[in-house]
Design a protein around this motif. Structure first.
Motif, PDB file in Angstrom:
ATOM      1  N   SER B 185       0.854  -1.183   0.000  1.00  0.00           N
ATOM      2  CA  SER B 185       0.000   0.000   0.000  1.00  0.00           C
ATOM      3  C   SER B 185       0.887   1.230   0.000  1.00  0.00           C
ATOM      4  N   GLY B 186       0.373   2.275  -0.622  1.00  0.00           N
ATOM      5  CA  GLY B 186       1.055   3.563  -0.603  1.00  0.00           C
ATOM      6  C   GLY B 186       2.437   3.512  -1.223  1.00  0.00           C
ATOM      7  N   THR B 187       3.342   4.292  -0.660  1.00  0.00           N
ATOM      8  CA  THR B 187       4.673   4.387  -1.263  1.00  0.00           C
ATOM      9  C   THR B 187       5.450   3.102  -1.104  1.00  0.00           C
ATOM     10  N   SER B 188       5.129   2.294  -0.075  1.00  0.00           N
ATOM     11  CA  SER B 188       5.922   1.079   0.075  1.00  0.00           C
ATOM     12  C   SER B 188       5.547   0.059  -0.997  1.00  0.00           C
ATOM     13  N   ALA B 189       4.331   0.123  -1.526  1.00  0.00           N
ATOM     14  CA  ALA B 189       3.985  -0.726  -2.668  1.00  0.00           C
ATOM     15  C   ALA B 189       4.839  -0.345  -3.867  1.00  0.00           C
ATOM     16  N   GLU B 190       5.024   0.956  -4.047  1.00  0.00           N
ATOM     17  CA  GLU B 190       5.847   1.429  -5.156  1.00  0.00           C
ATOM     18  C   GLU B 190       7.298   0.998  -4.952  1.00  0.00           C
ATOM     19  N   LEU B 191       7.778   1.177  -3.702  1.00  0.00           N
ATOM     20  CA  LEU B 191       9.165   0.820  -3.424  1.00  0.00           C
ATOM     21  C   LEU B 191       9.403  -0.667  -3.671  1.00  0.00           C
ATOM     22  N   GLY B 192       8.461  -1.510  -3.252  1.00  0.00           N
ATOM     23  CA  GLY B 192       8.632  -2.946  -3.429  1.00  0.00           C
ATOM     24  C   GLY B 192       8.770  -3.317  -4.891  1.00  0.00           C
ATOM     25  N   ARG B 193       7.967  -2.678  -5.725  1.00  0.00           N
ATOM     26  CA  ARG B 193       8.038  -3.000  -7.150  1.00  0.00           C
ATOM     27  C   ARG B 193       9.354  -2.501  -7.740  1.00  0.00           C
ATOM     28  N   ARG B 194       9.739  -1.299  -7.357  1.00  0.00           N
ATOM     29  CA  ARG B 194      11.017  -0.778  -7.853  1.00  0.00           C
ATOM     30  C   ARG B 194      12.165  -1.674  -7.406  1.00  0.00           C
ATOM     31  N   LEU B 195      12.103  -2.103  -6.145  1.00  0.00           N
ATOM     32  CA  LEU B 195      13.182  -2.935  -5.614  1.00  0.00           C
ATOM     33  C   LEU B 195      13.245  -4.265  -6.356  1.00  0.00           C
ATOM     34  N   GLY B 196      12.061  -4.853  -6.583  1.00  0.00           N
ATOM     35  CA  GLY B 196      12.032  -6.120  -7.299  1.00  0.00           C
ATOM     36  C   GLY B 196      12.657  -5.996  -8.675  1.00  0.00           C
ATOM     37  N   VAL B 197      12.288  -4.922  -9.376  1.00  0.00           N
ATOM     38  CA  VAL B 197      12.837  -4.723 -10.723  1.00  0.00           C
ATOM     39  C   VAL B 197      14.345  -4.510 -10.629  1.00  0.00           C
ATOM     40  N   SER B 227      -1.805 -18.981  -6.786  1.00  0.00           N
ATOM     41  CA  SER B 227      -0.912 -19.747  -5.931  1.00  0.00           C
ATOM     42  C   SER B 227       0.410 -19.850  -6.675  1.00  0.00           C
ATOM     43  N   ARG B 228       1.455 -19.301  -6.119  1.00  0.00           N
ATOM     44  CA  ARG B 228       2.723 -19.212  -6.840  1.00  0.00           C
ATOM     45  C   ARG B 228       3.867 -19.470  -5.888  1.00  0.00           C
ATOM     46  N   PRO B 229       5.041 -19.816  -6.413  1.00  0.00           N
ATOM     47  CA  PRO B 229       6.170 -20.046  -5.513  1.00  0.00           C
ATOM     48  C   PRO B 229       6.558 -18.757  -4.804  1.00  0.00           C
ATOM     49  N   ARG B 230       7.241 -18.910  -3.684  1.00  0.00           N
ATOM     50  CA  ARG B 230       7.710 -17.736  -2.964  1.00  0.00           C
ATOM     51  C   ARG B 230       8.670 -16.930  -3.816  1.00  0.00           C
ATOM     52  N   SER B 231       8.690 -15.655  -3.568  1.00  0.00           N
ATOM     53  CA  SER B 231       9.619 -14.795  -4.285  1.00  0.00           C
ATOM     54  C   SER B 231      10.509 -14.119  -3.251  1.00  0.00           C
ATOM     55  N   ARG B 232      11.596 -13.526  -3.706  1.00  0.00           N
ATOM     56  CA  ARG B 232      12.460 -12.863  -2.724  1.00  0.00           C
ATOM     57  C   ARG B 232      11.892 -11.519  -2.309  1.00  0.00           C
ATOM     58  N   VAL B 233      11.052 -10.938  -3.133  1.00  0.00           N
ATOM     59  CA  VAL B 233      10.413  -9.672  -2.775  1.00  0.00           C
ATOM     60  C   VAL B 233       8.917  -9.927  -2.750  1.00  0.00           C
ATOM     61  N   MET B 234       8.312  -9.748  -1.585  1.00  0.00           N
ATOM     62  CA  MET B 234       6.882 -10.011  -1.492  1.00  0.00           C
ATOM     63  C   MET B 234       6.175  -8.788  -0.929  1.00  0.00           C
ATOM     64  N   LEU B 235       5.075  -8.439  -1.571  1.00  0.00           N
ATOM     65  CA  LEU B 235       4.273  -7.315  -1.130  1.00  0.00           C
ATOM     66  C   LEU B 235       3.007  -7.890  -0.507  1.00  0.00           C
ATOM     67  N   LEU B 236       2.806  -7.609   0.763  1.00  0.00           N
ATOM     68  CA  LEU B 236       1.739  -8.272   1.497  1.00  0.00           C
ATOM     69  C   LEU B 236       0.535  -7.355   1.673  1.00  0.00           C
ATOM     70  N   LEU B 237      -0.632  -7.969   1.644  1.00  0.00           N
ATOM     71  CA  LEU B 237      -1.862  -7.224   1.895  1.00  0.00           C
ATOM     72  C   LEU B 237      -2.050  -7.045   3.396  1.00  0.00           C
TER      73      LEU B 237
END
Ligand SMILES: Cc1cc2nc3c(=O)[nH]c(=O)nc-3n(C[C@H](O)[C@H](O)[C@H](O)COP(=O)(O)OP(=O)(O)OC[C@H]3O[C@@H](n4cnc5c(N)ncnc54)[C@H](O)[C@@H]3O)c2cc1C
Lengths: 269, 408
Positions: B185-197, B227-237
C-alpha cells in the motif's frame, strides 16, 4: 524527433467490469488516454495507443471510439510476456511520454509493467498520476494522486513513463461510429512465453478469513471487561452555552488533529 | 506526656484479628496524630467494588492480607513480556517500515508479524531486519523488529522512491536477506516494485497467505487467487498475519556503510493545496456537516472554506434543498471515513450515525444536549449553531492574523 511535436504513447488493455465481468475498456487505461488527448493543442501532441495481445478483442474498439486515429496491436497470446514485445517496439519508436494504467484489470494485475519498461528503457517513472499540469522545456510537471484526495506535484524530465490512477479525470464517452470505423493495425513481433507464469495455479478468489478480535487478557476479569466493554467510550467533553469557550475547544482539537491547513503549514505525509 | 510511643497490646490484637469489628478502621491507618495522640477514624471504611457498589469490607481482604491490593497492582501494571533474542543471526528477513506520522502503520505491523513467523520457523537463528527512513515517535519494541537499520538524511526525506530503492539495494547486497517483505500500500507498494525490478526478482504482489513454499496472492482486480512459488520480494496485503504480541524484541540498531544515493530523476515539489470541495466525500479527511439546525447557510459555507473542510449534510438539509444530494452523509448517502467530523445541528439519527461510524473524532454543535449525536461525539458544544460558528470563524481569523504577524 521533431522538437515541436510531442509523441505520446499510451498502453491500453482490455478491462473487465468489476460487477458484471463484461469486457470493456480498462478504466485506468482510458484515463491515461484521456489525459493524453486533453493535453493543450499548443504542444502538438501525437497520441498513439498500443496494445500487446489479441487484436480481435472487441473491447479494444472502445479506445478507438474515444477519438484516436488508430491502435497498434502487437499480437501475442495471453500466456506471453508483454514486456518481451513492448520493450523492443517502444525502444524503436522512442515516444517522449509513455502512459499506462496503474494495474491491469485482467490477469495478474501486479502493476509491474510500467516499472519494468521504465527500467529497460532507463527512463524515470512516476506512479499513480492524476494530471499532467505542464510540459515545457523538456520537463513535465505532474500531479500524483495520494490517498484521501490529496495531490503531490512531481517534476520529471522527458522522456518518462507515468502510470495513471483512477483519480484522474473521467474518460470521455465512446463514440460508436468512430469505434466501428477505427483502424487496428496488427503487428506480429517475436513473442516469448512468460515462464514464471507456468508455475502458477489460478483460482477464483476465496473470501479471506476475517480477523477475529485478538484478546490479550490474561485474567478472567480482564476477559470479561474486554467482552463487555462498549466499543465507543463514554460521551466526551461537553461545553454548554458558551460560544467562545466552545469555539476555543473546537479550534484546539482541530489544531491537535492537524486538519487546519493555515496553522499547520505543509504537513508531510 | 512522655514522647515515647508505647505499643498498645489491645490495638495490636485488633490488628491481628481480621474478624474484629474495628479491624478495618484501625489497620493501615495512621492511628497517631501529629502530637502523638491516638486518633480514631469515626467513619466506616467504605470499599468500592468493581461495579461501583459501596461495600463495608469487614474482612479487610485488601489491607491486612494484601489480596485486593495485589490484584489491583496486577491489573494496572502490564505484565513484562519476555524478550525475544536473536544472538548471532545467520540470516535476515528484511521488512520496510512504513510509517505514518512517525508511527508504524497497522499494515506494517501485520507484515512484521508475518516476518517473525517466517523467522521463527527457520532452524538457524534468523533476525527480522527493519529498514526505516526517518524518525519514530513511539517505542517499537513490541512490533517484532530484531535489528533496526535507521537511515536519516536529506536525500531520503519526503518522497524519494529512487533513493529508497538504492538504499534497499545496498542493504540487499550487504546482508543478503532471505526475502524482502513490504506492505502493498502507498509508497511502500511502489518501493517494493522498484526494488524487485532493481534486484531482478519478480515480486509477488498482493500476497495474503504464505505457506511452506507457495504463497497465495490476490490479483489486481481482486477476483483471482494466484498460488505461486515464494519470491524474494513479497508485497503483502493488510491482515496477512497477526501482529506480534507475545514478546518484546531487541530492536538493536545496526549500521552499514552506505553510499549516498546519486541524483534523483524525480523532483518532489511537495503537496498541493486541494480544494476540499473537490475531494470525494468518502475520502475527505475533514468534514463540516450541516443538518436541520443550520439557519445561516452563507455562514456555514464560509466556515467550511475558512476551516478548509469538505462540506457534508444530513438528509433533511439535502431534502430541503440547501445542499446537493452528493453531499449527503449516511445510510442512503455516502459512508465517510473522515478523521475529524463536525456535525452542526444534526440530531444523530441512526441512518446518519451509520455513515460516520468510521470517523475518529466527532464534534457536535447542537442546541439539544440529549440528542444522539452528543452521545457519539468526542466534543460537544451546546448552543446556537450560528453563534458558535461565528465565534469559531472569529477565532480562526484572529489566530491567522497573529500567526502572520509572528512570521513577519
Ligand atoms: C430510509 C431512510 C434513510 C435515511 N437515510 C439517511 C441518510 O443517509 N442520511 C441522513 O442524514 N439521514 C437519513 N435519513 C433521515 C434521518 O432519519 C433523519 O431524519 C435525519 O438524519 C435528521 O436530520 P437532522 O439531524 O439534520 O435533522 P433533525 O433531526 O431535525 O435535527 C436537527 C438538530 O439540530 C438541532 N438544532 C436546531 N436548531 C438549532 C440551532 N439553531 N443551533 C444548533 N442546533 C440546532 C436540534 O436540536 C436537532 O438536534 C433516513 C431516513 C430514512 C427513513
Amino acid at each position: 524527433m521533431l522538437p515541436d511535436a510531442l509523441n505520446i504513447a499510451v498502453l491500453v488493455s482490455q478491462g473487465r467490469h468489476p460487477v458484471s465481468g463484461r469486457a470493456r475498456r480498462a478504466h485506468q487505461d482510458a484515463c491515461a488516454l484521456e489525459l493524453a488527448l486533453c493535453l493543450p493543442q499548443a504542444l502538438a501532441t501525437n497520441v498513439r495507443a498500443i496494445h500487446a495481445g489479441d487484436p480481435g478483442q472487441e473491447a479494444l474498439r472502445d479506445y478507438l471510439g474515444m477519438g484516436i486515429d488508430g491502435l497498434t496491436v502487437l499480437s501475442q497470446t495471453a500466456e506471453d510476456d508483454a514486456l518481451a514485445v513492448l520493450h523492443p517496439y517502444l525502444a524503436e519508436q522512442r515516444p517522449d511520454v509513455l502512459l499506462t494504467g496503474v494495474r491491469a484489470e485482467c490477469g495478474e494485475g501486479s502493476g509491474l509493467l510500467p516499472y519494468l519498461l521504465a527500467d529497460r528503457l532507463d527512463w524515470p517513472l512516476v506512479t499513480g498520476i492524476a494530471a499532467i499540469e505542464r510540459i515545457e522545456n523538456g520537463a513535465a510537471s505532474l500531479l500524483q494522486a495520494l490517498p484521501r484526495g490529496q495531490r503531490r506535484r512531481v517534476r520529471v524530465s522527458l522522456p518518462f513513463v507515468a502510470s495513471v490512477e483512477s483519480a484522474a479525470a473521467e474518460p470521455r464517452q465512446v463514440a460508436f461510429a468512430r469505434a466501428r470505423r477505427g483502424r487496428i493495425t496488427g503487428l506480429t513481433p517475436a513473442t516469448e512465453i512468460d515462464q514464471a507464469r507456468t508455475e502458477w495455479t489460478l483460482s477464483a478468489a476465496r473470501p479471506r478469513p476475517k480477523r477475529l478480535k485478538v484478546t490479550t487478557a490474561r485474567t478472567a476479569a480482564d476477559r470479561l471487561r474486554q467482552a463487555t466493554a462498549k466499543a465507543q467510550g463514554s460521551t466526551g467533553q461537553i461545553i454548554r452555552d458558551d460560544p467562545q469557550a466552545a469555539a476555543k475547544a473546537i479550534y484546539e482539537l482541530l489544531v491537535e488533529e492537524g486538519v487546519l491547513r493555515n496553522t499547520q503549514g505543509t504537513g508531510r505525509v | 506526656m512522655s514522647d515515647l510511643n508505647r505499643r498498645d497490646p489491645r490495638l495490636a490484637w485488633i490488628l491481628r484479628n481480621r474478624l474484629h469489628p474495628r479491624h478495618g478502621e484501625l489497620s493501615g491507618q495512621p492511628t497517631r496524630g501529629p502530637t502523638g495522640l491516638l486518633r480514631k477514624n469515626p467513619r466506616p471504611q467504605w470499599q468500592y467494588g468493581p461495579s461501583g457498589v459501596r461495600r463495608l469490607d469487614r474482612l479487610q481482604r485488601g489491607a491486612a492480607a494484601g489480596v485486593s491490593r495485589l490484584s489491583v497492582n496486577k491489573r494496572h501494571e502490564q505484565p513484562a513480556l519476555p524478550v525475544h533474542r536473536v544472538g548471532e543471526p545467520q540470516a535476515y528477513i528484511a521488512v520496510w517500515l512504513q510509517t505514518s506520522g512517525g508511527r508504524l502503520t497497522p499494515h506494517c505491523k501485520d507484515v512484521l508479524g508475518q516476518a517473525q513467523q517466517l523467522a521463527v520457523a527457520r532452524e538457524e537463528p534468523t533476525a527480522v531486519l527493519g529498514v526505516l527512513c526517518g524518525e519514530l515517535k513511539d517505542p517499537v519494541d513490541g512490533a517484532g523488529i530484531d535489528r533496526l537499520l535507521q537511515v536519516n538524511g536529506e536525500a531520503y526525506d519526503g518522497y524519494q522512491p529512487e533513493a529508497w530503492t538504492t538504499l534497499c539495494t545496498q542493504v540487499d547486497a550487504a546482508l543478503q536477506p532471505l526475502c524482502w517483505l513490504l506492505p502493498d500500500s502507498g509508497t511502500s507498494a511502489e518501493l517494493g516494485r522498484r526494488l524487485g525490478v532493481n534486484l531482478g526478482e519478480r515480486p509477488a504482489t498482493g500476497v495474503w497467505k504464505i505457506d511452506a513454499d507457495t504463497v497465495l496472492a490476490r490479483n489486481g482486480a481482486g477476483n483471482l487467487d494466484i498460488s505461486r512459488p515464494r519470491s524474494r520480494v513479497m508485497l503483502l496485503l493488510e491482515e496477512c498475519a497477526l501482529p506480534c504480541g507475545e514478546f518484546r524484541y531487541e530492536v538493536r540498531p545496526m549500521t552499514l556503510t552506505l553510499t549516498a544515493p546519486t541524483g534523483t530523476r524525480l523532483e518532489d515539489l511537495g503537496p498541493v493545496a486541494v480544494d476540499p470541495a473537490e475531494i470525494p466525500l468518502a475520502e475527505a479527511e475533514f468534514i463540516l456537516a450541516a443538518g436541520n439546525g443550520v439557519r445561516d447557510w452563507p455562514q456555514f459555507h464560509r466556515a467550511a472554506s475558512v476551516l478548509g473542510a469538505s462540506e457534508g449534510a444530513s438528509r433533511v438539509a439535502v431534502d430541503d434543498g440547501f445542499m446537493p444530494r452528493n453531499r449527503q452523509v449516511g445510510a442512503t448517502g455516502t459512508w465517510v471515513s473522515a478523521r475529524v467530523y463536525i456535525a452542526v445541528g444534526i440530531s444523530g439519527a441512526v441512518q446518519h450515525l451509520q455513515g460516520i461510524s468510521k470517523c475518529e473524532q466527532v464534534i457536535a454543535i447542537n442546541r439539544d444536549a440529549d440528542c444522539d449525536m452528543v452521545k457519539r461525539a468526542n466534543l460537544t458544544a451546546i448552543g446556537d449553531s450560528g453563534d458558535i460558528l461565528a465565534a469559531l470563524l472569529q477565532l480562526v481569523a484572529t489566530r491567522a492574523t497573529r500567526e502572520v504577524s509572528d512570521a513577519a
